[in-house]
Scaffold this active site. Structure first.
Site, PDB file in Angstrom:
ATOM      1  N   ASP A   1       0.818  -1.216   0.000  1.00 29.83           N
ATOM      2  CA  ASP A   1       0.000   0.000   0.000  1.00 29.83           C
ATOM      3  C   ASP A   1       0.852   1.266   0.000  1.00 29.83           C
ATOM      4  O   ASP A   1       0.696   2.151   0.843  1.00 29.83           O
ATOM      5  CB  ASP A   1      -0.942   0.009   1.217  1.00 29.83           C
ATOM      6  CG  ASP A   1      -1.758  -1.252   1.333  1.00 29.83           C
ATOM      7  OD1 ASP A   1      -2.230  -1.745   0.294  1.00 29.83           O
ATOM      8  OD2 ASP A   1      -1.928  -1.762   2.459  1.00 29.83           O
TER       9      ASP A   1
ATOM     10  N   GLU B   1     -11.585   0.958  -3.419  1.00 29.44           N
ATOM     11  CA  GLU B   1     -10.835   1.400  -2.243  1.00 29.44           C
ATOM     12  C   GLU B   1      -9.604   2.172  -2.676  1.00 29.44           C
ATOM     13  O   GLU B   1      -9.422   2.474  -3.854  1.00 29.44           O
ATOM     14  CB  GLU B   1     -10.445   0.185  -1.392  1.00 29.44           C
ATOM     15  CG  GLU B   1      -9.658  -0.856  -2.148  1.00 29.44           C
ATOM     16  CD  GLU B   1      -9.545  -2.186  -1.417  1.00 29.44           C
ATOM     17  OE1 GLU B   1     -10.217  -2.371  -0.388  1.00 29.44           O
ATOM     18  OE2 GLU B   1      -8.772  -3.039  -1.890  1.00 29.44           O
TER      19      GLU B   1
END
Length: 450
Positions: free
Chosen positions: A12, A169
């Site tokens: 991420d 997301e």
């Protein structure tokens, strides 16, 4: 796009530039201190300079600190992220004048139930918090916020539901040449992972989807890097654009197994008709030697060392093939040297006075698989990841690697690496090497390049 710029469990990624310096942060989940922070001058070579959250509560595997966003605004660094173990408290924000800190005590944004928060500022100084919502059908939502206090300054509104894939997301919001762009991840962080983008006239849209979506995905291909997504854009000082994103390198027979977690990759970005396209960086990224030795003589360990809230001091595995050694004195008390995916999936060497044993934990099953007597004094314990013995066979038993557990010159076990993979164990992390209780007398990690 086949060699990571940050190998191992660094998922991420989020990046920002300050002058000629780039700073990048990643998820850390149950490991503390949380949110690793790295620095680079060229986007290819990164140095782990610290961890932003030094006060992280103990968390279960794959809980804890989820995807952050790192930004530099008005002379200050800002991090917003989510503590999944306290998810109902809302996203947390911390800031600092310098990347090495000190970082402020976190504030929580009440009422923001979701993950993957982003901060962006408009020309008037308004700060927009954009995140993937867990409420009212999901989607990407947005609210004005005071980042210093965490107080919301209006109502939360839905801004985009993505292109129709699952798990919308990882939003990041940018103003580029007067246009607002919203980059998201879709398809889940597994094999269907993808990057999509939309644009609009204002921070809250309305957003139109790029006709070429997804702008990045390796799904349904034979590319050696899979699960690609969760991208963040950055512009260099010379005006060129780049993106960091996560991917995995699976090995072995179907369904293929990735073991070192989700890693950080780099792409060059070009713009055509107001939309970005991702390309292989030129020159291509080359592998890095991650070898190191620590004797723990300094007052503070290197920031690569973290703990999962248990009695282990851990370091991320960075390579497909490697070996590591820990020098431990069993007479000082019981200790373990383990290769860990999580609490329920690990292989290791357990040291006690007069004896070293090899132990395998797979799910609910834990078994001693070998042992050897040892004399008094320090002993060298060794764990290595090597080619599987049946490499190249047309067999469903071909895994990503074999894990070899050795004491001195005595091999105690050679175990199938599939059982320390995300495809078997689940979760969002990757392999780490752990030693504890206490620290070893000496620790050495050696990269084995193909």
């Amino acid at each position: 796009m086949s060699v990571p710029v940050i190998a191992g469990f660094f998922p991420d990624p989020t990046v920002c530039r300050v002058g000629d310096d780039y700073y990048l942060a990643c998820s850390s989940f149950e490991y503390s201190p949380g949110v690793p922070l790295l620095h680079s001058r060229d986007l290819r070579r990164w140095e782990h300079i610290g961890n932003i959250l030094d006060r992280v509560d103990a968390a279960e595997p794959s809980q804890g600190i989820y995807a952050p966003t790192l930004r530099h605004h008005d002379g200050r660094f800002w991090i917003i992220t989510t503590d999944a173990s306290r998810i109902r408290d809302g996203h947390l924000i911390t800031h600092a004048e310098r990347p090495e800190g000190p970082w402020s005590d976190p504030v929580y944004v009440a009422g923001t139930l979701g993950i993957d928060p982003d901060l962006a500022w408009d020309d008037a100084g308004n700060c927009y918090l954009t995140y993937a919502s867990f409420q009212e059908g999901g989607g990407i939502v947005q609210v004005l916020v005071d980042p210093g206090t965490g107080k919301t300054l209006g109502d939360t509104r839905l801004v985009w539901r993505g292109t129709g894939m699952t798990n919308v997301e990882a939003p990041h919001l940018y103003q580029i040449d007067g246009v607002w762009y919203l980059v998201v991840a879709e398809g889940g962080t597994e094999r269907g992972h993808a990057v999509t983008i939309a644009r609009g006239p204002a921070p809250d849209g309305p957003f139109e989807s790029c006709p070429g979506n997804p702008i990045l995905s390796h799904r349904s291909t034979g590319h050696p890097v899979q699960n690609t997504g969760h991208a963040d854009l950055v512009q260099s000082a010379d005006g060129t654009w780049w993106a960091v994103y996560l991917g995995v390198r699976p090995h072995g027979f179907t369904p293929h197994f990735h073991v070192n977690g989700r890693e950080t990759f780099l792409a060059a970005v070009t713009w055509t008709d107001g939309w970005p396209a991702f390309h292989e960086p030129s020159p291509p990224v080359t592998p890095i030697d991650h070898s190191f030795t620590d004797d723990f003589t300094g007052p503070v360990p290197h920031p690569r060392w973290v703990t999962p809230g248990r009695d282990l001091t851990c370091v991320r595995v960075r390579d497909a093939r490697w070996h590591a050694e820990a020098v431990i004195d069993p007479d000082a008390g019981p200790a373990r040297f383990v290769l860990r995916l999580d609490d329920r999936h690990w292989y290791g060497l357990v040291a006690e006075p007069g004896r070293i044993s090899a132990v395998a934990r797979i799910g609910d099953l834990e078994q001693e698989v070998g042992s050897v007597p040892v004399t008094a004094g320090p002993v060298t314990l060794r764990i290595a990841a090597v080619d599987p013995a049946n490499l190249g066979a047309m067999s469903v038993t071909v895994g990503p690697d074999d894990i070899v557990l050795t004491v001195g010159d005595t091999e105690l076990a050679r175990l199938d690496g599939r059982y320390l993979s995300t495809e078997v164990g689940g979760g969002f992390t990757g392999r780490v090497l752990g030693v504890g209780p206490g620290r070893p007398d000496l620790f050495t990690y050696t990269s084995i390049q193909p």
